[in-house]
Scaffold this active site. Structure first.
Site, PDB file in Angstrom:
ATOM      1  N   ARG A  98      -0.352   2.706   1.869  1.00 20.36           N
ATOM      2  CA  ARG A  98      -1.102   4.043   1.788  1.00 20.36           C
ATOM      3  C   ARG A  98      -0.309   5.266   2.094  1.00 20.36           C
ATOM      4  NH1 ARG A  98      -6.804   2.545   4.279  1.00 20.36           N
ATOM      5  NH2 ARG A  98      -5.561   1.563   5.587  1.00 20.36           N
ATOM      6  N   LYS A 147      -3.267   5.617   8.997  1.00 23.55           N
ATOM      7  CA  LYS A 147      -3.505   4.715  10.336  1.00 23.55           C
ATOM      8  C   LYS A 147      -3.203   5.408  11.486  1.00 23.55           C
ATOM      9  CE  LYS A 147      -5.513   1.400  10.222  1.00 23.55           C
ATOM     10  NZ  LYS A 147      -6.929   1.205  10.346  1.00 23.55           N
ATOM     11  N   TYR A 162      -7.198   8.169  10.759  1.00 19.13           N
ATOM     12  CA  TYR A 162      -8.193   6.965  11.305  1.00 19.13           C
ATOM     13  C   TYR A 162      -7.332   6.757  12.840  1.00 19.13           C
ATOM     14  CZ  TYR A 162     -10.239   6.436   6.998  1.00 19.13           C
ATOM     15  OH  TYR A 162     -10.876   6.124   5.705  1.00 19.13           O
ATOM     16  N   HIS A 188      -9.914   5.072  15.474  1.00 15.11           N
ATOM     17  CA  HIS A 188     -10.705   3.773  16.040  1.00 15.11           C
ATOM     18  C   HIS A 188     -10.358   3.645  17.423  1.00 15.11           C
ATOM     19  CE1 HIS A 188     -12.191   3.055  12.139  1.00 15.11           C
ATOM     20  NE2 HIS A 188     -10.925   3.046  11.667  1.00 15.11           N
ATOM     21  N   GLU A 228     -12.611   8.843  11.276  1.00 12.72           N
ATOM     22  CA  GLU A 228     -13.937   8.078  11.028  1.00 12.72           C
ATOM     23  C   GLU A 228     -15.075   8.523  11.845  1.00 12.72           C
ATOM     24  OE1 GLU A 228     -11.519   6.695  14.870  1.00 12.72           O
ATOM     25  OE2 GLU A 228     -11.080   7.286  12.656  1.00 12.72           O
ATOM     26  N   SER A 282     -14.505   2.378   3.409  1.00 16.64           N
ATOM     27  CA  SER A 282     -15.306   1.293   3.277  1.00 16.64           C
ATOM     28  C   SER A 282     -15.862   0.682   2.140  1.00 16.64           C
ATOM     29  CB  SER A 282     -16.691   2.035   4.255  1.00 16.64           C
ATOM     30  OG  SER A 282     -16.598   2.393   5.402  1.00 16.64           O
ATOM     31  N   ILE A 290     -22.403   1.058   4.053  1.00 18.40           N
ATOM     32  CA  ILE A 290     -21.472   1.276   2.830  1.00 18.40           C
ATOM     33  C   ILE A 290     -20.900  -0.228   2.652  1.00 18.40           C
ATOM     34  CG2 ILE A 290     -19.515   2.322   1.925  1.00 18.40           C
ATOM     35  CD1 ILE A 290     -21.980   4.038   1.913  1.00 18.40           C
ATOM     36  N   ARG A 333     -33.830   1.090   5.402  1.00 15.62           N
ATOM     37  CA  ARG A 333     -32.367   0.700   4.604  1.00 15.62           C
ATOM     38  C   ARG A 333     -32.595  -0.666   3.967  1.00 15.62           C
ATOM     39  NH1 ARG A 333     -28.203   2.944   2.179  1.00 15.62           N
ATOM     40  NH2 ARG A 333     -26.585   1.424   1.959  1.00 15.62           N
ATOM     41  N   VAL A 344     -14.979  -7.072   8.817  1.00 15.34           N
ATOM     42  CA  VAL A 344     -14.672  -5.844   8.490  1.00 15.34           C
ATOM     43  C   VAL A 344     -14.527  -4.836   9.456  1.00 15.34           C
ATOM     44  CG1 VAL A 344     -14.812  -3.900   6.543  1.00 15.34           C
ATOM     45  CG2 VAL A 344     -15.292  -6.506   5.984  1.00 15.34           C
ATOM     46  N   ALA A 345     -15.388  -5.163  10.385  1.00 14.34           N
ATOM     47  CA  ALA A 345     -15.384  -4.283  11.874  1.00 14.34           C
ATOM     48  C   ALA A 345     -14.277  -4.551  12.806  1.00 14.34           C
ATOM     49  CB  ALA A 345     -16.627  -4.665  12.388  1.00 14.34           C
ATOM     50  N   ASP A 405     -11.327  -3.189  12.894  1.00 17.66           N
ATOM     51  CA  ASP A 405     -10.687  -1.856  13.477  1.00 17.66           C
ATOM     52  C   ASP A 405     -11.551  -1.291  14.495  1.00 17.66           C
ATOM     53  OD1 ASP A 405     -12.559  -0.974  11.656  1.00 17.66           O
ATOM     54  OD2 ASP A 405     -11.078  -0.096  10.384  1.00 17.66           O
ATOM     55  N   MET A 408      -7.450  -3.389   5.537  1.00 16.37           N
ATOM     56  CA  MET A 408      -7.772  -4.186   4.274  1.00 16.37           C
ATOM     57  C   MET A 408      -7.381  -3.418   3.240  1.00 16.37           C
ATOM     58  SD  MET A 408     -11.230  -6.270   5.156  1.00 16.37           S
ATOM     59  CE  MET A 408     -11.350  -6.898   3.432  1.00 16.37           C
TER      60      MET A 408
END
Length: 378
Positions: free
Chosen positions: A15, A75, A94, A96, A118, A134, A178, A203, A267-268, A270, A301
């Site tokens: 990216r 990143k 980002y 994190h 984030e 996300s 999301i 939710r 997916v969590a 990071d 990802m």
């Protein structure tokens, strides 16, 4: 302002943080944009397109960091970039932090101004700069999970949607945000039986209303997780505590409850990962096996689909980057509560509670640092 766009150097990260269209917008407001040569190539943008948009090209990442007042990235910086970062330099990317104590200490030491995508947060508590990635990661989680469920990839050898006379795969999604919503929609669309868990009853009511008939909603707790992982073929971890480390929802002892060849997609990762046995992997070497359970824990990802990801991300980040460039970070953050919440580390001080709590490091209220910085710059 002088804006620098370095080429991303994290493993298989294709990216880019600013597109040629973004360069045009910065130039329209009188800013100077330096882009590292070939920075946009992985996303399908040539150096010629950047030059036509008004950017100036520099050959090396060192030159970009040396000249820029604001660095715009995708990143977090990696170790080789740490020495390039200057005191008071604004980094918009980002981060994190809660998943990396090394990065946190490095940015404290460099005394940079670290504004994290984030944790930019709206009044309704939505995270506008996390949402697009996300969405991509949630959808990709099912693509990758389905691939690694194949026998040659180490999985159980099950077709996600099944066929006539053969039941489809069971997909368990942890987290109804999301990531979880997009993963559930993708899995359901491919014909899988999906169970989505969350700790928020409102939710779950919302998801119950919008999801198709092959999606069930279940309250998330340890008892229900232990019960459902026993018959799940793919487990998607999509939980998030903004700016803080993700909770471990599946512990090492739970793996023995799963069938061999079960695939877990974290997916969590990071944010530290939501499975106890998770550790970050790369697109080059994406999986590993623990107790016969396949773990997919790639921390970037969306980097595998850079054209889609770059456009989705920059559509969201550019308006905020323009605010920072037009006003300077102090005034922009003073005027925008959304940007103010994005500040994580400022001139060696941690100003985001979740980062402080993650490592037991001193916390300074962001307003105190902002007031101090503003008075120094008057």
């Amino acid at each position: 302002m002088i804006i620098g766009v370095p080429k991303e150097i994290k493993n298989n990260e294709n990216r880019v943080a600013v597109t040629p269209a973004g360069v045009t917008e910065f130039r329209r407001y009188g800013h100077t944009v330096y882009v590292q040569a070939s920075a946009g190539q992985g996303s399908g943008f040539s150096d010629h397109e950047y030059i036509e948009a008004g950017a100036q090209l520099l050959d090396t990442i060192g030159e970009i960091y040396d000249i820029a007042e604001m660095i715009v990235k995708v990143k977090e910086p990696i170790a080789s970039e740490y020495p390039l970062i200057k005191e008071n330099q604004l980094l918009f990317t980002y981060f994190h932090f809660a998943s990396s104590e090394e990065l946190t200490h490095a940015m404290i030491e460099r005394k940079a101004v670290c504004l994290a995508y984030e944790t930019v947060e709206r009044a309704d508590r939505s995270l506008p700069l996390l949402v697009p990635m996300s969405e991509v990661a949630g959808r990709m989680a099912i693509q990758e999970g389905a691939k690694y469920l194949e026998k040659p990839m180490g999985g159980r050898g099950i077709l996600l949607g099944g066929v006539a006379g053969v039941k489809p795969a069971d997909v368990l999604v942890l987290g109804g945000g999301i990531v979880g919503t997009e993963a559930a929609k993708m899995a359901a669309g491919l014909g899988a039986h999906v169970t989505i868990m969350d700790i928020s009853l409102p939710r779950l009511r919302y998801l119950e209303d919008i999801m198709p008939a092959n999606v069930d909603t279940v309250m998330s707790n340890e008892y229900n997780i232990r019960r459902h992982i026993q018959h799940s073929d793919i487990i998607i971890g999509g939980v998030l505590i903004p700016g803080a480390k993700a909770p471990s929802l599946i512990t090492r002892d739970m793996l023995k409850l799963m069938r061999p060849g079960t695939v877990m997609v974290d997916v969590a990762i990071d944010q530290g990962g939501c499975f106890e046995t998770s550790h970050a992997t790369t697109h080059q070497d994406p999986t590993y096996v623990v107790d016969d359970v396949v773990h997919y824990c790639v921390a970037n990802m969306p980097g595998a689909v850079p054209y889609t990801s770059t456009l989705a991300l920059t559509n969201s980040t550019l308006p905020y980057a323009l605010q920072l460039a037009n006003l300077g970070w102090q005034l922009a953050c003073a005027r925008s509560e959304e940007l103010l919440k994005g500040l994580n580390i400022v001139n060696g001080k941690i100003v985001y509670q979740g980062v402080s709590d993650a490592f037991g490091l001193p916390y300074v209220p962001v307003q105190e640092v902002l007031d101090s910085s503003s008075s120094i710059n008057k």
